[in-house]
Design a protein around this motif. Sequence first.
Motif, PDB file in Angstrom:
ATOM      1  N   LEU B 182       0.859  -1.261  -0.053  1.00 27.01           N
ATOM      2  CA  LEU B 182       0.082  -0.199   0.064  1.00 27.01           C
ATOM      3  C   LEU B 182       0.982   1.179   0.189  1.00 27.01           C
ATOM      4  N   THR B 183       2.045   1.188   0.686  1.00 28.06           N
ATOM      5  CA  THR B 183       2.879   2.281   0.677  1.00 28.06           C
ATOM      6  C   THR B 183       3.660   2.468  -0.683  1.00 28.06           C
ATOM      7  N   ASP B 189      -0.040   7.220  -6.348  1.00 25.53           N
ATOM      8  CA  ASP B 189      -1.399   7.607  -5.956  1.00 25.53           C
ATOM      9  C   ASP B 189      -2.750   6.902  -6.408  1.00 25.53           C
ATOM     10  N   LEU B 190      -2.481   5.360  -6.015  1.00 29.10           N
ATOM     11  CA  LEU B 190      -3.406   4.572  -6.324  1.00 29.10           C
ATOM     12  C   LEU B 190      -4.242   4.198  -4.895  1.00 29.10           C
ATOM     13  N   VAL B 191      -4.002   4.766  -4.001  1.00 37.24           N
ATOM     14  CA  VAL B 191      -4.415   4.376  -2.596  1.00 37.24           C
ATOM     15  C   VAL B 191      -5.477   5.332  -2.317  1.00 37.24           C
ATOM     16  N   PRO B 192      -6.847   5.316  -2.193  1.00 41.30           N
ATOM     17  CA  PRO B 192      -7.636   6.011  -1.442  1.00 41.30           C
ATOM     18  C   PRO B 192      -7.261   6.611  -0.153  1.00 41.30           C
ATOM     19  N   GLU B 193      -7.820   7.882   0.127  1.00 42.64           N
ATOM     20  CA  GLU B 193      -7.543   8.621   1.311  1.00 42.64           C
ATOM     21  C   GLU B 193      -7.984   7.868   2.588  1.00 42.64           C
ATOM     22  N   PRO B 194      -9.286   7.153   2.659  1.00 43.84           N
ATOM     23  CA  PRO B 194      -9.709   6.467   3.678  1.00 43.84           C
ATOM     24  C   PRO B 194      -8.605   5.404   4.093  1.00 43.84           C
ATOM     25  N   GLU B 257      -7.423  -4.043   0.280  1.00 46.17           N
ATOM     26  CA  GLU B 257      -7.048  -3.184  -1.015  1.00 46.17           C
ATOM     27  C   GLU B 257      -5.620  -3.637  -1.482  1.00 46.17           C
ATOM     28  N   ALA B 258      -4.826  -4.255  -0.731  1.00 47.08           N
ATOM     29  CA  ALA B 258      -3.562  -4.590  -0.722  1.00 47.08           C
ATOM     30  C   ALA B 258      -3.348  -6.056  -1.866  1.00 47.08           C
ATOM     31  N   TRP B 259      -4.537  -6.606  -2.050  1.00 50.71           N
ATOM     32  CA  TRP B 259      -4.508  -7.894  -2.996  1.00 50.71           C
ATOM     33  C   TRP B 259      -4.489  -7.357  -4.545  1.00 50.71           C
TER      34      TRP B 259
END
Lengths: 68, 344
Positions: B182-183, B189-194, B257-259
């Motif tokens: 995720l990091t 910029d593919l990880v949503p803010e929440p 989301e990491a999958w």
Amino acid sequence: MNIIDARGLSCPEPVILLRRAMASGEASYQILVDNHASRENTTRYAQHQGYQVSVTEAGGVYTLTFTK
Amino acid sequence: METGVKLTKLASCAGCGAKVGAGTLASMLEGFRTHKDPRLLVGYDKSDDACVYQLDESTALVQTTDFFPPIVDDPFLYGQIAAANALSDVYAMGGEPRLALNILCLPEQMEEDTVRELLRGGYDKVYEAGAVIAGGHTIHGAEPIYGLAVTGFVDPRRMLTNSAARPGDALILTKPLGIGVLTTAAKADLVPEPVLRRIHRQMAALNRATRDVMVRHDVHSCTDVTGFGLLGHSLEMAQGSGCTLRIRTADVPFHPEAWELADMGFLPAGAYRNRDYAECGVEAGAVSRTMQDLLYDPQTSGGLLLALPMEEAADCLRELRAAAPEAAFIGCVTERGENWIVLE
């Protein structure tokens, strides 16, 4: 053919460049990378987008060709 | 606080993903002269989270250090995460941190306000841990680096090493995996803010409450899951204990989301280093490549991996969930089999 030179870049830069290039939706792309992680990651990205992947290596540089 | 220069752009690799591979370190340190001291209960040879030095019958010193380049752009949050990560090694030994020293490297272009925020983050977490920052050392360099050297105490009769798991133990993991992926994807910029807020909260969370629950139970062995990923740290526990760890992958908590991001190739280089190091000890069976990627994913300020008697595990897990809601049983320890780790 769309050729991306990602030598000297570490992850996730090569995948970001590939993603940007593939947005144009062409039938084939080529990328040059020089480390194992970038080779694997760009392969994963291209496969995820439905491309076939072939790889050649010379002098520590991997040339990956993606075709649909 | 967001700053003019993005902190993560100043670093070539992020957080615990910057850790040098386990195999590389072991071979570099071979053959040096060292004194033998019987009071050094846990030293380098044990590949543990921290060293432990006996002072008297009921007191031992726990020492550790950890530092890394920016994993987030907010300097306060970076300071918090780096400090929580460094303090975690003391908790993983069952100890309590008391003193800390700042370790700081600053590029010339970092603004004074940014540095102040970074340090405020470190002080904030050390305060929360009940410890004191007593000094430190700061240099100029090409990339920012922050972390702590931490000293704590533990009762040597109750210290928790990563090499004391026993056949019949249950395994509990206290924080979900996927931080490295995720990091890495966040840089695109593919990880949503929440989701970012969720993983930031997780990385900044101390393992203190987990440690406090753990010491009330008959935990045999513990390690914190950081740069070597779940499988790298599990391999150290398996080899140190002379047992096989069986991991039920369907039960391993991870950020969902990491999958897909792992499948898309947003894996940090550390995930490949961890695979190279640990793979020869892992029987992966029919477990998918993506699941394996998450199990090798380097974690920054990750959770603790506990081995404890099966009959205590349910009570311990219930108590743990107050502090670490996603804590889960992920497998068990058996007599040593053909492989150190078996994935199911």
